[in-house]
Scaffold this active site. Structure first.
Site, PDB file in Angstrom:
ATOM      1  N   HIS A  86       0.809  -1.217   0.000  1.00  0.00           N
ATOM      2  CA  HIS A  86       0.000   0.000   0.000  1.00  0.00           C
ATOM      3  C   HIS A  86       0.836   1.257   0.000  1.00  0.00           C
ATOM      4  CE1 HIS A  86      -3.428  -2.592   0.969  1.00  0.00           C
ATOM      5  NE2 HIS A  86      -4.172  -1.586   0.557  1.00  0.00           N
ATOM      6  N   GLY A  87       1.964   1.209   0.619  1.00  0.00           N
ATOM      7  CA  GLY A  87       2.770   2.425   0.615  1.00  0.00           C
ATOM      8  C   GLY A  87       4.117   2.230   1.260  1.00  0.00           C
TER       9      GLY A  87
END
Lengths: 361, 467
Positions: free
Chosen positions: B322-323
């Site tokens: 996701h990041g």
């Protein structure tokens, strides 16, 4: 047969949804503001006897009177003494109900001391700058005859500075080639369309059209998109010379009666995780105050009142549940604080009560 | 361009008209490929070459995999493919993160690596997983090689799902490209319905909730306990509506054109356990991770402790996907631990028997506990760093005085979401707007009106675009 049924479903669906949008738009959308030419004032004003419903910020209704004055049906007919309160959308006060607007609160509070001998009335228009009152003060002085003071609500110091783009409401204050005040003929966009849509309460169509027109960005070129350079809206951010020029001319517009600038900075505002109580333009406000006093214009700085009120009550002067606390337009708390400050100044500096009579200073 | 912009609507109408007019499947696919590349270049034309390189490399690996039965050669090809796909993803997405994170450790060794000025290519996390699903399934001989380069290129670049999912498997999509899809009423109606529902969720609900959530998180700690809980609940709805709304729009657009994409969400907030939550949230990602990471690691077949480790590790990878930030990794690990605990609890069996009211109470309690865990996780997911997350959590659980802000829209949105989810629990077989009901067009048009009337000003990109 199946195809025909489907088309009927679509048509019925569209009609029903249109009715639904009409209801929802009228309940939850801002009504359309329309304008008419006022012969007495020789300018455009909000259509008298209209009721503006505001829902995008706050939840309020405003009854519009004649001559661009909210709440009061016809200011010309009132013979009592009057305090004129000028401003932009803060004074327009669409976000708050009529009884919470600064002029109505002032009138209400003033009754305690002066019964109905003095009232406040507000003339506000969104995007107004200080230069706009240079044009309009003499018009209302002539219209009403019994205005004894002009209070100008100034939410930002930048509103007293010259502008680059000639898009002011009534008066463009420019600095090139030299300082000038040029009258402007403001007219609202698409007034005829506004009238038509307002007549049938089709405000939702106006909302959609306005949003599309202001946000549409038809780009089909390949990216990346270069970010736009920020062009300053104001050529001279803060210039004492510019202020002196403007204040000199403003002062001349009401030679007999006081002009008071009520500065309402953004303090008690939530920024960067803290509640900011200091006005970033505080030192410029002091310079502006000095410039005002040199031109016989009084200056009230509401910063302390806003901060003190928050400390004591926990209430912020701006913001609404459906917008953001501390930001945007003044709410009922802010309007009341300003009204109280105006009343205090009026009592201390403009009026003295002698017996049952009221005489102006 | 994003699905909620007029630019995209015009673009899509042009594509649709072409597909309707041109009946030849190959011509359609060529046009769809050009359109997809235009769609990507609209963001940044410089990265079109990256997309093309991905396509060529993965196609070539697939080609060579199909040409050899030698195990070591196949392993080597797959390994190279993994290194390429994950390497490119790693450089663009994680290089700066790892350099800045480990600078403290590297500096004493005399290593002073600089961060790079890198733009994260939009959709790279998604199309990397698309292509990996192809090569891995090919390696495992689950699918046949795609010989047609046009089909493969379109599978990688297909614009409805390329930049933010759903993550589509080659096994699901490639067979669809072999068939000519004519626009028909049923697909158009179904697709339009799903697109409209997605549009409403994204623009009317998610973008408007964002205004409340953003202000609360930016000024974490200033607002009182109730407001903070409201903000976290609002974010839970916002991210669900934003992401599922985008997925719905992508699925709807593809369906209108006659293509089927997998559903990505199934009312995750009715879950009564964290395990159930991950069967309902971002289904395409969770199943991808399950099939290509969790199961190859051993899944739940190698004993309890190894299962828990696999769960936690897999979820950390999901967080990292996701990041490139420690709060995402923490969020993933947090869910991993929750899954492990859930598994441990489930393995101990039902404690006593609950019937009637006790059974319902037990379900409500399970649901409530799951929601609290999920919401706490979202705090880390949304916060810009741990400091902000801790401010929010402190105000949630150790309340202090603060500013109260009860937004009527947020309360209404939460009530509305509750009603919709209750409906799903109590009457799952009854759609709120079934495709064949006479009133469904009225409902869908009404939702479009709401989107147009209450369109928030300012630009709100899809949350998952950043991933």
């Amino acid at each position: 047969m199946v195809m025909r049924l489907r088309f009927i479903h679509l048509l019925l669906g569209f009609i029903l949804s249109f009715l639904f949008a009409w209801v929802v738009g009228n309940l939850f959308g801002d009504s359309i503001v329309t304008y008419v030419w006022d012969q007495d004032l020789d300018l455009l004003v909000v259509t008298p006897d209209s009721i503006h419903q505001h829902r995008s910020e706050g939840w309020a209704s405003t009854k519009v009177g004649k001559h661009g004055v909210n709440v009061i049906p016809d200011i010309k007919r009132l013979s009592c003494l009057k305090i004129a309160i000028w401003g932009d959308s803060h004074v327009e006060g669409y976000c708050v109900d009529d009884n919470e607007k600064v002029s109505e609160v002032f009138s209400d509070l003033a009754k305690e001391y002066y019964k109905n001998e003095i009232i406040g009335f507000s003339i506000g228009l969104s995007r107004n700058k200080l230069a706009d009152y240079y044009v309009n003060i003499p018009k209302y002085d002539k219209l009403c005859h019994s205005i004894i003071a002009h209070f100008i609500i100034l939410p930002r110091l930048i509103d007293a500075s010259p502008i680059i783009k000639n898009d002011a409401n009534f008066c463009n204050f420019i600095s090139s080639p030299n300082y000038q005040l040029n009258k402007s003929n403001w007219s609202p966009p698409q007034n005829r369309l506004r009238y038509f849509l307002a007549k049938y309460n089709l405000n939702f169509i106006w909302i959609i059209a306005r949003d599309i027109a202001s946000n549409i960005n038809l780009r089909f070129k390949l990216g990346p998109v270069e970010s736009e350079k920020n062009t300053p809206k104001h050529e001279h951010q803060y210039s004492v010379d510019a202020w002196n020029f403007l204040l000199t001319h403003l002062r001349k517009q009401s030679p007999s009666f006081p002009i008071i600038i009520v500065y309402c900075p953004e303090v008690a505002v939530i920024k960067g995780g803290t509640l900011v109580s200091t006005d970033p333009d505080g030192k410029y406000a002091e310079l502006f105050k000095r410039a005002c006093s040199e031109h016989n214009i009084d200056f009230i700085n509401m910063a302390d009142e806003f901060n003190e009120n928050y400390r004591q009550t926990g209430k912020l002067p701006r913001g609404f549940p459906n917008s953001r606390p501390s930001m945007g337009h003044m709410n009922a708390v802010g309007q009341r604080l300003v009204a109280e400050a105006i009343l205090k100044y009026t009592r201390e500096n403009i009026l003295r009560k002698v017996g049952n009579d009221i005489h102006s200073n | 361009m994003i699905f909620t912009q007029i630019n995209f609507i015009i673009f899509f109408i042009v594509v649709l008209v072409f597909i309707i007019i041109v009946k030849n499947n190959r011509a359609r696919k060529i046009f769809l490929l050009i359109s997809s590349y235009y769609f990507y270049a609209y963001w940044d034309y410089r990265f079109v070459s990256l997309l093309f390189i991905y396509t060529v490399v993965n196609y070539a690996v697939g080609f060579f995999l199909s040409k050899t039965d030698v195990t070591n050669t196949r392993k080597a090809l797959l390994t190279l493919n993994l290194i390429f796909n994950l390497g490119v993803l790693g450089i663009f997405k994680y290089y700066n993160f790892f350099i800045s994170s480990f600078e403290v450790m590297l500096a004493p060794l005399g290593w002073h690596l600089k961060t790079l000025n890198i733009i994260l290519p939009i959709g790279i996390s998604f199309y990397t997983f698309h292509t990996l699903s192809y090569t891995i399934d090919l390696y495992k001989r689950k699918i046949e090689v795609c010989k047609d380069f046009l089909d493969f290129a379109l599978f990688v670049a297909f614009f409805p799902q390329m930049v933010a999912g759903p993550i589509v498997r080659a096994s699901e999509f490639l067979p669809q490209l072999k068939i000519s899809h004519n626009i028909n009423w049923e697909n158009a109606a179904t697709g339009f319905r799903q697109f409209t529902l997605g549009l409403f969720k994204k623009v009317f609900i998610a973008d408007r909730l964002a205004m409340f959530v953003d202000y609360n998180f930016e000024n974490a700690g200033l607002f009182d306990c109730t407001t903070t809980w409201l903000a976290v609940a609002a974010y839970s709805i916002q991210i669900y509506c934003d992401f599922s709304g985008y997925s719905d729009m992508a699925i709807g657009i593809a369906r209108i054109m006659g293509y089927s994409l997998p559903q990505n969400f199934n009312f995750p907030y009715i879950s009564k356990s964290i395990s159930e939550f991950w069967h309902r949230w971002h289904i395409s990602l969770s199943t991808w991770i399950r099939d290509y990471l969790y199961i190859p690691l051993g899944g739940s077949k190698q004993g309890r402790i190894r299962t828990y480790i696999n769960l936690i590790f897999t979820m950390i990878i999901i967080g990292l996907w996701h990041g490139a930030a420690w709060n995402f990794i923490f969020w993933g690990g947090f869910h991993g631990v929750a899954l492990a605990i859930n598994r441990l609890w489930a393995s101990r069996g039902e404690r006593g028997s609950a019937v009637g009211g006790g059974f319902i109470l037990s379900k409500i309690t399970s649901w409530g506990l799951t929601m609290v865990v999920v919401m706490i996780g979202w705090v880390f997911f949304r916060a810009k760093d741990f400091q902000q997350a801790s401010l929010i959590l402190r105000q949630m659980f150790i309340p202090e005085m603060g500013i109260a802000w009860i937004s009527p829209f947020v309360v209404s949105a939460l009530l509305g979401a509750t009603i919709v989810h209750l409906w799903e629990v109590l009457a799952p077989e009854n759609d709120l707007a079934p495709i064949d009901a006479w009133y469904t067009p009225a409902v869908l048009f009404s939702l479009i009106w709401m989107v147009l009337i209450f369109h928030p000003t300012g630009f709100n990109p899809f949350i998952y675009f950043q991933f």
